[in-house]
Structures are given as structure tokens and as C-alpha cells.
Design an enzyme around this catalytic site. Structure first.
Site, short mmCIF file in Angstrom:
data_model
loop_
_atom_site.label_atom_id
_atom_site.label_comp_id
_atom_site.label_asym_id
_atom_site.label_seq_id
_atom_site.Cartn_x
_atom_site.Cartn_y
_atom_site.Cartn_z
N ASP A 228 13.19 -30.95 -10.16
CA ASP A 228 14.63 -30.91 -9.70
C ASP A 228 14.93 -29.43 -9.81
O ASP A 228 15.97 -29.18 -10.01
CB ASP A 228 15.48 -31.76 -10.52
CG ASP A 228 15.40 -33.15 -10.77
OD1 ASP A 228 15.14 -33.78 -9.70
OD2 ASP A 228 15.13 -33.63 -11.81
N HIS B 94 14.22 -34.30 -2.56
CA HIS B 94 14.61 -32.92 -2.10
C HIS B 94 15.87 -32.89 -1.34
O HIS B 94 15.88 -33.57 -0.30
CB HIS B 94 13.39 -32.41 -1.30
CG HIS B 94 12.09 -32.35 -2.36
ND1 HIS B 94 11.08 -31.88 -1.74
CD2 HIS B 94 11.68 -32.41 -3.39
CE1 HIS B 94 9.84 -31.94 -2.54
NE2 HIS B 94 10.52 -32.34 -3.54
N THR C 282 21.46 -18.70 -4.94
CA THR C 282 22.80 -18.60 -5.56
C THR C 282 23.86 -19.65 -5.10
O THR C 282 25.04 -19.62 -5.06
CB THR C 282 23.75 -17.20 -5.11
OG1 THR C 282 23.57 -16.75 -3.85
CG2 THR C 282 22.77 -16.04 -5.96
N LEU D 215 21.54 -38.97 -14.39
CA LEU D 215 22.25 -37.77 -15.35
C LEU D 215 21.08 -37.07 -15.70
O LEU D 215 19.91 -37.92 -16.48
CB LEU D 215 23.00 -38.27 -16.34
CG LEU D 215 23.58 -37.22 -17.09
CD1 LEU D 215 24.84 -36.11 -16.37
CD2 LEU D 215 24.17 -37.41 -18.46
N ARG D 216 20.85 -35.71 -15.60
CA ARG D 216 19.73 -34.89 -16.02
C ARG D 216 20.02 -34.46 -17.28
O ARG D 216 21.37 -34.13 -17.47
CB ARG D 216 19.59 -33.70 -14.99
CG ARG D 216 18.90 -34.32 -13.60
CD ARG D 216 18.62 -33.19 -12.42
NE ARG D 216 18.55 -33.56 -11.21
CZ ARG D 216 18.78 -33.14 -10.12
NH1 ARG D 216 19.44 -32.06 -10.30
NH2 ARG D 216 18.42 -33.72 -9.08
N GLY E 164 13.20 -28.12 -2.39
CA GLY E 164 13.62 -28.39 -1.05
C GLY E 164 14.30 -27.47 -0.31
O GLY E 164 14.04 -27.11 0.96
N LYS F 240 20.13 -21.75 -8.88
CA LYS F 240 21.10 -22.05 -9.70
C LYS F 240 21.40 -20.83 -10.61
O LYS F 240 22.10 -21.30 -11.50
CB LYS F 240 21.10 -23.63 -10.41
CG LYS F 240 20.72 -24.46 -9.12
CD LYS F 240 21.23 -25.84 -9.95
CE LYS F 240 21.32 -27.22 -9.05
NZ LYS F 240 21.65 -28.22 -9.71
N THR G 164 16.88 -38.78 -6.46
CA THR G 164 16.20 -39.95 -6.22
C THR G 164 16.79 -41.10 -7.03
O THR G 164 16.85 -42.43 -6.50
CB THR G 164 14.56 -39.67 -6.52
OG1 THR G 164 13.88 -38.91 -5.62
CG2 THR G 164 13.86 -41.22 -6.44
#
Length: 438
Positions: free
Chosen positions: A14, A42, A422, A311-312, A18, A338, A307
């Protein structure tokens, strides 16, 4: 100038691969997936339009690019066809530009049934798989009982092989996992329907890539998941079932390792993880850990799996784990994604070491999950920034504190950050060094 570029994740997946693959494929002729399956997710955003790909390489949205699924990918024909449909509805000629190795192992319904039955049986010790049959398909490959794409084109032989392997797996489903068996007749009928649909896309991938190399065509290899999920080098057993690292490129595509050029490691400006497994710098998991900064990272970063929708978990940047990823992949450079998610935080932390229970201090992460679990992160604190970095396209647009943060990561890891993302759109990027021009 490097004609062959590898793009891979350096964390737990993650990382934003992509988008970067899509961005860099402006200069590529081929984009190749070499491992994983439709457990990948992705996400591409182009002029505000969002596309999520799971199996098809991220270059499919570029008119100039041919996409290849290599032999290291486990292929669900059903998932592939479902992914192709909305792209074709948008006018993208997928069948003309997507090619598949005949050696790809097939994911069939009994693999999915096994995957899900096992996760249920593990209870609170579940690995956190996507439940899509990836692991069982790789198991069949290694045990030499798996069916491959090329097998689809001999109906009699396929039916015989399928019957044998399904007897094996249905026995386990019924007698060990206590669930219903999978219908042989239904799987056979479904599989045979795929043959005509896939035949025009099946090629000799190794020969195609070697010919492309000799012509001087630019080739990009697109990794799925991340280094710390690698079956050999990740936080075992909380890993995926394939080699997600640079070493998997040659094995999963048939492309000679001596011909690989620039290796780009994608890393978030912080860390995330989906599912179970150790995470030393974790701040927030939505359950037991509720640190407000971790929640900020998840909310602002939209940290939900492309996918699974899960929640990460979120945490601070981990330079210790990154050093291990650099060793394994021999990175040429990094892409930091990010960065804008950190906007507005007064203080940032970077993990520079692991304090272990025996008193030792590790500067490179351990191999086993058990050792990860006992690690206490040692942090270095840096000032954050209040300015907005979202959409910045030049270094001059970044505040000094952000530049200092980037420089500190470079110093701690010994690898240059050549690209800075960004925002989600392909043009919201700062490229210091272009991998195809390095």
C-alpha cells in the site's frame, strides 16, 4: 540510461506503487507484473478519475504501453475477466495490449474455499489473508499439482488433472475443515469457458521480453505488496505467498537478472499495515491502539485497503525496517509518497533503532516475526510543518521542515529520494531523478 526499471514496495504494501508506475510508464513500452495475484490493489487517479487495478499492470491506461502478466503471478481467470470488463467499457483495448504467460498458475474456486476455511480455522491466529486463494494456488505450484494457463488448451488432459487435484483438496475441505466440497463439474465447465477468452492473450513472455531488451525498448517491472510481506524475507508467517522483492523479478518473468537496471523502492512518509503481524512503530489500529496522530494519518491518508477495504494500521516512519528492505533489494533510489499527509503535524518521529529485551540495539530489523514483536522503537524527533504541501511539483514549493525530513530519511538509509509524491494524481509529483534517465 536505464532501460529496465523495477518498481517495488519497501514496507508492508500500500505504498502507492500504482500511481508511480502509471506516471513513469509515459516512457515505457512494457509493464510487467511478476508476482502476487488479485490480492494486490493499485489505485490510479488521472485527472480526478479513480481506477483500482488488482491483476492488470498499471500501465494499461497508457496507449503506448503493452502489459504483461508473468509466470510468477497466480492468475484467477474469473477475477481477470471481471477487471477487464469496466476498462473495456471505457474504450480501453485491454485484449490488444494485455499478454499472459502460459506458465501462470491458475487460481480456481477450490483455492478460494481452502483459503477461507483455513482463516476461519485459525481463529485469533489468522494471518489476515485476502481470502482470494493466493496462498493455496502457490502451494499447488510448489507441490507440482497446480494447473497452469497453458493447461486450459487441452480439455481432456485438463479434466483429468483437475479431477485428481480436486479429489485431494475436497478431502481436506470435508474431513478436516468440515465444510462443503467444491463441485468438480462446475469448476471444469467454468474453466473451459476461459480457454477461448484467454487464448489470444497467451504468449512466450521470456522470449518477448528478451526481444524487447535487444531492441532497446524500455521495460518496467511492477511489484505487488511490499518487501516486509515477502515469503522469505518478510515478517513470517504474517507474509504473502510470493517473493515481493527485487529477486523475484527474474524468477517471476523469465527476464535475465543481469539486465535489470534501476530499482525504485516506494515508501510512504509514514508506515501502514493491513491485517495481522508485528508493527513496531504502530500508533493506531482502530481497536486497542487509538493514538490521535495515528488516527490523523489514517483519516487524512484515506488508509483503507484497495483490495479488502480494511482499515490500515498506521505508525511512524521506520528507518530500521527500511534498512533491511534496502539490503534485500539493492535499491537505486526511493520514492517517498504521501508527504502531504504529514501536513499540520507539529512534531514528527522517525524510528532509528529497535531496543530489544536482551538490551541490544538493532539498526536493521530482525527476520522473524517473534523478534519484531519484542522490539521497542527508539525515536528521533523532528519539527513538523504547518504549510500545505499537497500537489507540490517542485522542491521549492516545499517548506524547509519537509525538506529536512526528506534529507534525514536519506541520511538514515543511505539511499537518495529521487521522487516525492504530494497527492494521488499522476501530476502531483516531484521528480528529482527519472529512473529511465538515471
Amino acid at each position: 540510461m536505464g532501460n529496465n526499471v523495477v518498481v517495488l514496495g519497501t514496507q508492508w504494501g500500500d505504498e502507492g506503487k500504482g500511481k508511480i508506475v502509471d506516471l513513469l510508464t509515459e516512457d515505457a513500452k512494457y509493464v510487467v507484473r511478476y508476482q502476487g495475484g488479485h490480492n494486490a490493489g493499485h489505485t490510479l487517479v488521472i485527472d480526478g478519475e479513480k481506477t483500482v487495478l488488482h491483476l492488470i499492470p498499471s500501465g494499461i491506461l497508457r496507449d503506448n504501453v503493452e502489459c504483461i502478466i508473468g509466470n510468477g503471478v497466480v492468475l484467477s481467470p474469473d477475477a481477470l475477466l471481471k477487471e477487464m470488463a469496466p476498462l473495456e467499457a471505457r474504450g480501453i483495448p485491454v485484449r490488444e495490449r494485455l499478454f499472459i504467460s502460459e506458465a501462470c498458475p491458475l487460481i480456481l474456486p477450490y483455492h478460494v474455499a481452502l483459503d477461507q476455511a483455513r482463516e476461519i480455522a485459525r481463529g485469533n491466529k489468522a494471518i489476515g489473508t485476502t481470502g482470494r486463494g493466493i496462498g493455496p494456488a502457490y502451494e499447488d505450484k510448489v507441490s507440482r499439482r497446480g494447473l497452469r494457463v497453458g493447461d486450459l488448451f487441452d480439455k481432456v488432459a485438463f479434466a483429468e488433472k483437475l479431477k485428481e487435484v480436486m479429489e485431494f483438496h475436497n478431502f481436506a475441505l470435508v474431513n478436516y475443515y468440515k465444510v462443503e466440497p467444491v463441485s468438480y463439474e462446475e469448476v471444469l465447465e467454468q474453466a473451459m469457458s476461459y480457454a477461448d477468452l484467454l487464448t489470444s492473450m497467451v504468449i512466450d513472455v521470456t522470449d518477448t521480453l528478451d526481444a524487447a531488451r535487444k531492441r532497446g525498448d524500455k521495460i518496467m517491472f511492477e511489484g505487488a505488496q511490499g518487501t516486509l510481506l515477502d515469503i522469505d524475507h518478510g515478517t513470517y508467517p504474517y507474509v504473502t505467498s510470493s517473493n515481493t522483492t527485487a529477486g523475484g523479478v527474474a524468477a517471476g518473468s523469465g527476464f535475465g537478472p543481469r539486465h535489470l537496471g534501476y530499482i525504485l523502492g516506494i515508501t510512504k512518509a509514514y508506515c501502514t499495515r493491513v491485517g495481522s503481524g508485528p508493527f513496531p512503530t504502530e500508533l493506531y489500529d482502530g481497536l486497542e491502539k487509538q493514538d490521535p496522530i495515528g488516527k490523523h494519518l489514517g483519516t487524512v491518508g484515506h488508509e483503507f485497503g484497495a483490495t479488502t477495504g480494511r482499515l490500515r494500521r498506521t505508525g511512524w516512519f521506520d528507518a530500521v525496517a527500511m534498512r533491511r528492505a534496502i539490503q534485500i533489494n539493492s535499491l537505486s533510489g526511493m520514492c517517498l509518497t504521501k508527504l502531504d499527509v504529514l501536513d499540520g503535524l507539529e512534531e514528527l518521529k522517525i524510528c532509528t533503532g529497535y531496543q530489544m529485551k536482551d538490551g541490544s540495539l538493532l539498526e536493521v530489523s530482525p527476520m522473524a516475526a517473534e523478534a519484531f514483536e519484542e522490539a521497542t522503537p527508539v525515536y528521533e524527533t523532528m519539527p513538523g510543518w504547518s504549510e500545505n504541501t499537497f500537489g507540490a511539483k517542485t522542491l521549492e514549493e516545499l517548506p524547509q521542515a519537509a525538506l529536512n525530513y526528506i534529507k534525514r530519511i536519506e541520511d538514515l538509509t543511505g539511499v537518495p529520494i529521487d521522487i516525492i509524491s504530494t497527492g494521488p494524481d499522476r501530476n502531483e509529483t516531484i521528480i528529482k531523478v527519472h529512473p529511465f534517465q538515471a
